[in-house]
Motif scaffolding. Structure first.
Motif, PDB file in Angstrom:
ATOM      1  N   ARG A  45       0.831  -1.209   0.000  1.00 60.18           N
ATOM      2  CA  ARG A  45       0.000   0.000   0.000  1.00 60.18           C
ATOM      3  C   ARG A  45       0.865   1.258   0.000  1.00 60.18           C
ATOM      4  O   ARG A  45       0.571   2.239  -0.701  1.00 60.18           O
ATOM      5  CB  ARG A  45      -0.946  -0.014   1.202  1.00 60.18           C
ATOM      6  CG  ARG A  45      -2.011  -1.087   1.096  1.00 60.18           C
ATOM      7  CD  ARG A  45      -2.923  -1.179   2.313  1.00 60.18           C
ATOM      8  NE  ARG A  45      -3.864  -2.265   2.100  1.00 60.18           N
ATOM      9  CZ  ARG A  45      -4.973  -2.162   1.363  1.00 60.18           C
ATOM     10  NH1 ARG A  45      -5.296  -0.998   0.816  1.00 60.18           N
ATOM     11  NH2 ARG A  45      -5.748  -3.202   1.173  1.00 60.18           N
ATOM     12  N   ALA A  46       1.931   1.237   0.786  1.00 60.60           N
ATOM     13  CA  ALA A  46       2.816   2.412   0.834  1.00 60.60           C
ATOM     14  C   ALA A  46       3.528   2.602  -0.505  1.00 60.60           C
ATOM     15  O   ALA A  46       3.651   3.737  -0.993  1.00 60.60           O
ATOM     16  CB  ALA A  46       3.825   2.248   1.968  1.00 60.60           C
ATOM     17  N   ILE A  47       3.983   1.517  -1.110  1.00 61.55           N
ATOM     18  CA  ILE A  47       4.679   1.613  -2.399  1.00 61.55           C
ATOM     19  C   ILE A  47       3.723   2.059  -3.500  1.00 61.55           C
ATOM     20  O   ILE A  47       4.078   2.862  -4.376  1.00 61.55           O
ATOM     21  CB  ILE A  47       5.343   0.263  -2.742  1.00 61.55           C
ATOM     22  CG1 ILE A  47       6.477  -0.019  -1.746  1.00 61.55           C
ATOM     23  CG2 ILE A  47       5.890   0.267  -4.171  1.00 61.55           C
ATOM     24  CD1 ILE A  47       6.994  -1.446  -1.798  1.00 61.55           C
ATOM     25  N   ALA A  48       2.493   1.549  -3.458  1.00 60.80           N
ATOM     26  CA  ALA A  48       1.494   1.979  -4.437  1.00 60.80           C
ATOM     27  C   ALA A  48       1.242   3.478  -4.311  1.00 60.80           C
ATOM     28  O   ALA A  48       1.115   4.197  -5.314  1.00 60.80           O
ATOM     29  CB  ALA A  48       0.200   1.200  -4.237  1.00 60.80           C
ATOM     30  N   HIS A  49       1.184   3.970  -3.083  1.00 57.53           N
ATOM     31  CA  HIS A  49       0.990   5.412  -2.846  1.00 57.53           C
ATOM     32  C   HIS A  49       2.132   6.211  -3.461  1.00 57.53           C
ATOM     33  O   HIS A  49       1.911   7.227  -4.133  1.00 57.53           O
ATOM     34  CB  HIS A  49       0.888   5.673  -1.343  1.00 57.53           C
ATOM     35  CG  HIS A  49       0.730   7.120  -0.983  1.00 57.53           C
ATOM     36  ND1 HIS A  49      -0.493   7.753  -0.962  1.00 57.53           N
ATOM     37  CD2 HIS A  49       1.652   8.068  -0.653  1.00 57.53           C
ATOM     38  CE1 HIS A  49      -0.320   9.024  -0.623  1.00 57.53           C
ATOM     39  NE2 HIS A  49       0.976   9.239  -0.422  1.00 57.53           N
ATOM     40  N   LEU A  50       3.352   5.743  -3.253  1.00 52.14           N
ATOM     41  CA  LEU A  50       4.514   6.434  -3.793  1.00 52.14           C
ATOM     42  C   LEU A  50       4.547   6.399  -5.319  1.00 52.14           C
ATOM     43  O   LEU A  50       5.003   7.346  -5.969  1.00 52.14           O
ATOM     44  CB  LEU A  50       5.792   5.784  -3.249  1.00 52.14           C
ATOM     45  CG  LEU A  50       6.135   6.086  -1.787  1.00 52.14           C
ATOM     46  CD1 LEU A  50       7.180   5.110  -1.279  1.00 52.14           C
ATOM     47  CD2 LEU A  50       6.626   7.528  -1.627  1.00 52.14           C
ATOM     48  N   SER A  51       4.077   5.296  -5.883  1.00 53.65           N
ATOM     49  CA  SER A  51       4.151   5.103  -7.332  1.00 53.65           C
ATOM     50  C   SER A  51       2.942   5.659  -8.074  1.00 53.65           C
ATOM     51  O   SER A  51       2.878   5.583  -9.306  1.00 53.65           O
ATOM     52  CB  SER A  51       4.289   3.604  -7.642  1.00 53.65           C
ATOM     53  OG  SER A  51       5.387   3.049  -6.961  1.00 53.65           O
ATOM     54  N   GLY A  52       1.978   6.188  -7.353  1.00 50.90           N
ATOM     55  CA  GLY A  52       0.776   6.703  -7.991  1.00 50.90           C
ATOM     56  C   GLY A  52      -0.111   5.610  -8.551  1.00 50.90           C
ATOM     57  O   GLY A  52      -0.910   5.844  -9.469  1.00 50.90           O
ATOM     58  N   LEU A  53       0.005   4.387  -7.984  1.00 47.21           N
ATOM     59  CA  LEU A  53      -0.797   3.253  -8.439  1.00 47.21           C
ATOM     60  C   LEU A  53      -1.960   3.008  -7.480  1.00 47.21           C
ATOM     61  O   LEU A  53      -1.902   3.417  -6.310  1.00 47.21           O
ATOM     62  CB  LEU A  53       0.066   1.985  -8.508  1.00 47.21           C
ATOM     63  CG  LEU A  53       1.245   2.012  -9.482  1.00 47.21           C
ATOM     64  CD1 LEU A  53       2.118   0.771  -9.285  1.00 47.21           C
ATOM     65  CD2 LEU A  53       0.728   2.080 -10.917  1.00 47.21           C
ATOM     66  N   PRO A  54      -3.010   2.340  -7.942  1.00 46.88           N
ATOM     67  CA  PRO A  54      -4.105   1.997  -7.031  1.00 46.88           C
ATOM     68  C   PRO A  54      -3.592   1.075  -5.931  1.00 46.88           C
ATOM     69  O   PRO A  54      -2.712   0.234  -6.169  1.00 46.88           O
ATOM     70  CB  PRO A  54      -5.110   1.263  -7.939  1.00 46.88           C
ATOM     71  CG  PRO A  54      -4.726   1.612  -9.326  1.00 46.88           C
ATOM     72  CD  PRO A  54      -3.247   1.875  -9.318  1.00 46.88           C
TER      73      PRO A  54
END
Length: 557
Positions: A137-146
Motif C-alpha cells: 500500500r505504501a509503495i502503491a501510494h509512492l508510485s501513484g498506483l491503485p
C-alpha cells in the motif's frame, strides 16, 4: 450435502456452513517489487516521501477500520500501528541515508521485519504476511498506483486469492462477493476470523485453488470444506436449496439458547472492544463468554494505569446490564509478547512463560488489572467474572481465585487450554468458580499443531476425538463439582459441533456473534438426550473426519 468424489473437488477448511455458486475472479498480481537502484533525490527528500507514504497508509487503514467496525477495526488499527512503528521508520530512514529510494527502503525494511516475525513463528509468524500488505500500500501510494485490493466487478463472483489482507477482508462488498477461497491460511488466520465475523462463506487453506482460473464456475461448500469446479446442475440446485433453508432457519431463530426439550444453553459472544460488544448485543448475545483485554496492552511500552483500564471496562460492562461478562485477564506471551511483561529470547515461547505464568511473575500487573476490573464492576449492573489464561495446574487455579477474591471479584475461573488442566479437571474444579474451555489452544496443544500455521491446518480440528475426550473429562468434572463449564473457542461457532459440546457437558457456548443465530437454530432441533448420543458417537470415532461424519450421519440418516 454429501461431498462429490471427482477430480474437480478441492479440499480446504470451511468457515461457517454456507454454500455459494458462481464464477471465479482471482486477486490481481501485487504491485511490482521496487528495484534496488540509487535515488536521484537527496536522502532527506526520500526520507520525507517515505514518511508521508507510511502516514497516508496508516490513515487509510484506520479509515477502513472505522467504516467496517467490530473486529475489523481492531485488526486494521494493528496494521496501521505497523506502518507507524518507530523501529520501522528508523530502518527506512537509515536506508534512504544510504541512497535508497523511498520505495525500496520501505520494501527492504518491511522485508527485514517480516523475516524476523516468520522466525518467531506462531501468531507473529502468521502476521508476517500483513506486513507485505502494508508495504504494498505504501509503495502503491509512492508510485501513484491503485492500492492493492479486491478486483472490481459488476456481477457477483467467488473471490480466489493466495490470502487476503485484513484491509481487504474487512471491506468486502457482500452484495458481490458470494464466497471467499484462499490457498493459504488456517482456521484462525485474520481472513478466517473476519470471514466468520462478517458471515462470509469461506474456505481457507485450499491449496488446490491455485489452479482455478477467472471464469471457472465453482460450488463452495463451507460446511463440507470443499470447492467443486464445474458442478452439475443437480448439485447446484441442492446447494441453493440448502442455502435457502439455512437462511429461513436463521431468520426464525430468536430468544435465549435452548435445546428442543427446553434445556437452557446460554449463547454468549467473544469480544475484544466496545464496538464488538455493541455488535454482540445487536446479534442477540446473552452476555459475554470471552472479553479479550489484550488490545489495551499490545503495543504499549508500559502497562496502562488502573484508571485507564477501568474506564474501558466500564464502557464494555455498560452494554450488558444484568448479563454475565467473563473477562480474560491479560493473555500475553508466545504470540503476543509485551516488553514490560514477557520474557525475551525464548526458543519456544508457546511453551514458555505466557498467560498466567507471565502474570504471576509480574504480579503487580495482574493486581492492577484485577483492581481495575473490580472498580469497573462495582459501578456496573453487569455480572462480572474473571478467568485466567493458560492454567496448567490446580495450584495455579487456586492462586488466581484467591487473588481475585482478595481484590474484590467474587467469581473467578480458569481457561482450560492445556491438556494437563483438562486431564486433572476434577482437581482444578475444586479451586475454580467455573471452567472455560479454549478449544483453539486446547486443539493445538493436544495435536502439536500450531493453530495459525496453514501447513498443519488439517490437524487443527476440534472435531478430533482426542480433543473431544478432553472436553468430556472437563464436562464430567464440572458436573461432579457443580462447576459451570463454558466453551469459548471457535468450535462453539460450528452449529453441529455445538450440539456435541453440550452433550459432552458444556453449560454455555461463546462464539463470534455472527454465529449465534445458526447455533441457536441448530440447538433447538435436538434434545439433551440427542446431544449426549451424538457426543458418544463423536468421542468413539478414530479421527476428526470420522467423528463429524458419524454425527452428520445420525442427524441425517
Amino acid at each position: 450435502m454429501a461431498a462429490a468424489t471427482n477430480a474437480n473437488l478441492l479440499q480446504g477448511v470451511g468457515i461457517g456452513r454456507g454454500t455459494a455458486v458462481g464464477p471465479v475472479i482471482r486477486m490481481p498480481d501485487p504491485v511490482p517489487q521496487p528495484a534496488d537502484t540509487a535515488s536521484e533525490r537527496t536522502p532527506d527528500e526520500e526520507a520525507q516521501r517515505a514518511r508521508e507514504a507510511l502516514t497516508a497508509t496508516a490513515t487509510q487503514l484506520r479509515q477502513r477500520g472505522e467504516s467496517a467496525g467490530g473486529t475489523a477495526a481492531e485488526v486494521l488499527d494493528a496494521l496501521a500501528m505497523m506502518a507507524e512503528d518507530p523501529a520501522l521508520a528508523a530502518d527506512v530512514q537509515h536506508r534512504t541515508e544510504d541512497g535508497a529510494t523511498a520505495e525500496y527502503a520501505i520494501h527492504a525494511a518491511m522485508g527485514s521485519f517480516r523475516d524476523m516475525l516468520v522466525g518467531m513463528g506462531g501468531y507473529l509468524g502468521e502476521r508476517a504476511g500483513d506486513l507485505d500488505d502494508v508495504a504494498q500500500r505504501a509503495i502503491a501510494h509512492l508510485s501513484g498506483l491503485p492500492a492493492p485490493g479486491v478486483p472490481e466487478s459488476e456481477t457477483p463472483f467467488i473471490l480466489v486469492a493466495r490470502d487476503l489482507a485484513p484491509a481487504d477482508t474487512a471491506t468486502l462488498d457482500l452484495e458481490l462477493v458470494l464466497a471467499l477461497v484462499t490457498t493459504d491460511g488456517g482456521p484462525t488466520s485474520h481472513t478466517a476470523i473476519l470471514a466468520r465475523e462478517k458471515g462470509i462463506t469461506a474456505i481457507v487453506g485450499a491449496s488446490g485453488a491455485a489452479a482455478l482460473q477467472d471464469g471457472d464456475i465453482v460450488l463452495v461448500d463451507a460446511e463440507a470444506g470443499t470447492v467443486e469446479r464445474d458442478p452439475d446442475q443437480e448439485r447446484v440446485d441442492l446447494a441453493l436449496q440448502r442455502t435457502a433453508t439455512l437462511e429461513a432457519i436463521r431468520a426464525q431463530s430468536s430468544g435465549p439458547g435452548a435445546l428442543a426439550d427446553g434445556h437452557a444453553v446460554p449463547l454468549l459472544a467473544n469480544i475484544g472492544s466496545v464496538d464488538s460488544a455493541r455488535e454482540a448485543v445487536a446479534r442477540g448475545a446473552e452476555g459475554v463468554g470471552l472479553f479479550r483485554t489484550e488490545v489495551l496492552f499490545l503495543g504499549a511500552e508500559k502497562a496502562p494505569t488502573v484508571e485507564e483500564q477501568a474506564a474501558t471496562y466500564r464502557e464494555v460492562f455498560a452494554q450488558f446490564p444484568g448479563q454475565k461478562v467473563v473477562v480474560r485477564v491479560l493473555d500475553a506471551g508466545a504470540d503476543k509478547p509485551l516488553a514490560f511483561l514477557t520474557d525475551q529470547g525464548e526458543e519456544n515461547p508457546a511453551l514458555g512463560r505466557r498467560g498466567l505464568r507471565a502474570l504471576a511473575a509480574h504480579e503487580e500487573i495482574l493486581r492492577d488489572q484485577l483492581t481495575a476490573l473490580a472498580q469497573a464492576a462495582a459501578g456496573s449492573d453487569a455480572i462480572v467474572q474473571v478467568m485466567a489464561p493458560m492454567v496448567s495446574t490446580a495450584q495455579e487455579a487456586q492462586y488466581f481465585r484467591d487473588l481475585a477474591h482478595e481484590l474484590g471479584i467474587a467469581i473467578a475461573g480458569v481457561m482450560v487450554e492445556v491438556p494437563s488442566c483438562a486431564i486433572l479437571a476434577d482437581h482444578v474444579a475444586q479451586h475454580a468458580d467455573f471452567m472455560s474451555i479454549g478449544t483453539n489452544d486446547l486443539t493445538q496443544y493436544t495435536l502439536a499443531a500450531d493453530r495459525l500455521l496453514g501447513t498443519v491446518a488439517t490437524f487443527q480440528n476440534p472435531w478430533h476425538p482426542s480433543v473431544l475426550r478432553l472436553i468430556e473429562t472437563v464436562g464430567s468434572a464440572g458436573a461432579a463439582h457443580d462447576v459451570p463449564v463454558g466453551i469459548c473457542g471457535e468450535a462453539a461457532a460450528d452449529p453441529i459441533l455445538a450440539v456435541v459440546l453440550v452433550g459432552l457437558g458444556a453449560t454455555s457456548l461463546s462464539m463470534s456473534s455472527s454465529a449465534i443465530a445458526d447455533v441457536r437454530a441448530e440447538l433447538s432441533m435436538h434434545s439433551l438426550d440427542d446431544a449426549r448420543r451424538l457426543a458418544a458417537l463423536a468421542v468413539s470415532a478414530e479421527s476428526a473426519e470420522a467423528a463429524r461424519a458419524a454425527v452428520l450421519g445420525a442427524i441425517h440418516p
